[in-house]
Design a protein around this motif. Structure first.
Motif, PDB file in Angstrom:
ATOM      1  N   UNK A  27       0.832  -1.212   0.000  1.00  0.00           N
ATOM      2  CA  UNK A  27       0.000   0.000   0.000  1.00  0.00           C
ATOM      3  C   UNK A  27       0.861   1.255   0.000  1.00  0.00           C
ATOM      4  N   UNK A  28       1.939   1.243   0.741  1.00  0.00           N
ATOM      5  CA  UNK A  28       2.840   2.402   0.767  1.00  0.00           C
ATOM      6  C   UNK A  28       3.465   2.626  -0.597  1.00  0.00           C
ATOM      7  N   UNK A  33       3.724   5.921  -5.393  1.00  0.00           N
ATOM      8  CA  UNK A  33       3.728   6.040  -6.844  1.00  0.00           C
ATOM      9  C   UNK A  33       2.552   6.805  -7.409  1.00  0.00           C
ATOM     10  N   UNK A  34       1.396   6.713  -6.756  1.00  0.00           N
ATOM     11  CA  UNK A  34       0.176   7.300  -7.299  1.00  0.00           C
ATOM     12  C   UNK A  34      -0.071   8.729  -6.836  1.00  0.00           C
ATOM     13  N   UNK A  35       0.279   9.053  -5.617  1.00  0.00           N
ATOM     14  CA  UNK A  35      -0.046  10.369  -5.057  1.00  0.00           C
ATOM     15  C   UNK A  35       0.463  11.538  -5.911  1.00  0.00           C
ATOM     16  N   UNK A  36       1.736  11.540  -6.327  1.00  0.00           N
ATOM     17  CA  UNK A  36       2.181  12.669  -7.166  1.00  0.00           C
ATOM     18  C   UNK A  36       1.419  12.741  -8.501  1.00  0.00           C
ATOM     19  N   UNK A  37       1.083  11.596  -9.043  1.00  0.00           N
ATOM     20  CA  UNK A  37       0.313  11.574 -10.289  1.00  0.00           C
ATOM     21  C   UNK A  37      -1.085  12.122 -10.102  1.00  0.00           C
ATOM     22  N   UNK A  77       2.335   8.941 -16.102  1.00  0.00           N
ATOM     23  CA  UNK A  77       3.454   9.808 -16.497  1.00  0.00           C
ATOM     24  C   UNK A  77       4.272  10.282 -15.295  1.00  0.00           C
ATOM     25  N   UNK A  78       3.691  10.270 -14.108  1.00  0.00           N
ATOM     26  CA  UNK A  78       4.427  10.684 -12.907  1.00  0.00           C
ATOM     27  C   UNK A  78       5.324   9.572 -12.369  1.00  0.00           C
ATOM     28  N   UNK A  79       5.014   8.332 -12.714  1.00  0.00           N
ATOM     29  CA  UNK A  79       5.746   7.185 -12.159  1.00  0.00           C
ATOM     30  C   UNK A  79       7.254   7.240 -12.441  1.00  0.00           C
ATOM     31  N   UNK A 153       6.231  20.711 -15.330  1.00  0.00           N
ATOM     32  CA  UNK A 153       6.462  21.697 -14.265  1.00  0.00           C
ATOM     33  C   UNK A 153       5.769  21.260 -12.978  1.00  0.00           C
ATOM     34  N   UNK A 154       4.542  20.804 -13.086  1.00  0.00           N
ATOM     35  CA  UNK A 154       3.779  20.373 -11.914  1.00  0.00           C
ATOM     36  C   UNK A 154       4.509  19.257 -11.164  1.00  0.00           C
ATOM     37  N   UNK A 155       5.071  18.321 -11.890  1.00  0.00           N
ATOM     38  CA  UNK A 155       5.735  17.184 -11.250  1.00  0.00           C
ATOM     39  C   UNK A 155       7.178  17.522 -10.880  1.00  0.00           C
TER      40      UNK A 155
END
Length: 170
Positions: A27-28, A33-37, A77-79, A153-155
């Motif tokens: 879960x961590x 991995x998902x939160x920034x995306x 794309x954030x991964x 820029x966001x990431x």
């Protein structure tokens, strides 16, 4: 002020270390991995005001669904950014972590800014995913490049900030 920065850097390093120790918990890992995306998806969403981009996401396989495609692409794309940062934090000596994070962010950003507009504006139409009713003109390309730059820029900015914090001697 120096004491506050020292406390902040120590806190960042301690929370990073404890967060990495918890990566054994699935879960961590998923949350990391998902939160920034998800944050990027929310902050990038004004680009969906463009009918062309909504059309692009609606026509992306396999779901042919605006919401599902948008979430999968936005989070996916954030991964690489997140994985690059985690690898730097786990595998690199502390003295070079900041530089490795910045190098990773810059390299991924460059690839995205060049490759993603080409993929959406040239490759997908050649593969039969025709999403732009205006004919893939200059404004479409400007929208694609601008959208990718904003996403990067966001990431990248928070990761760049993390790299600067990690570079401050404590």
């Amino acid at each position: 002020m120096i004491q506050n920065l020292d406390w902040l850097c120590s806190g960042v390093l301690a929370s990073t270390a404890s967060g990495l120790a918890g990566l054994a918990d699935a879960r961590s890992a998923v949350l990391l991995g998902i939160a920034p995306g998800l944050v990027a998806v929310v902050l990038w969403s004004p680009f969906l005001l463009s009918g062309r981009l909504r059309s692009l996401f609606r026509r992306l396989p396999p779901a042919n669904s605006l919401l599902i495609s948008y979430l999968v692409v936005g989070v996916g794309l954030a991964v690489p950014f997140v994985l690059g940062t985690v690898v730097a934090l786990v595998r690199m000596p502390q003295a070079v972590v900041s530089n490795v994070i910045l190098d990773t962010v810059v390299q991924i950003a460059f690839v995205y800014v060049v490759a993603l507009p080409l993929l959406a504006g040239d490759v997908l139409p050649k593969l039969g995913v025709d999403w732009d009713s205006t004919g893939y003109g200059g404004t479409t390309w400007l929208l694609l490049v601008g959208g990718v730059v904003w996403y990067v820029v966001i990431v990248a900015v928070p990761l760049g900030f993390l790299a600067v914090l990690l570079a401050i001697p404590h």
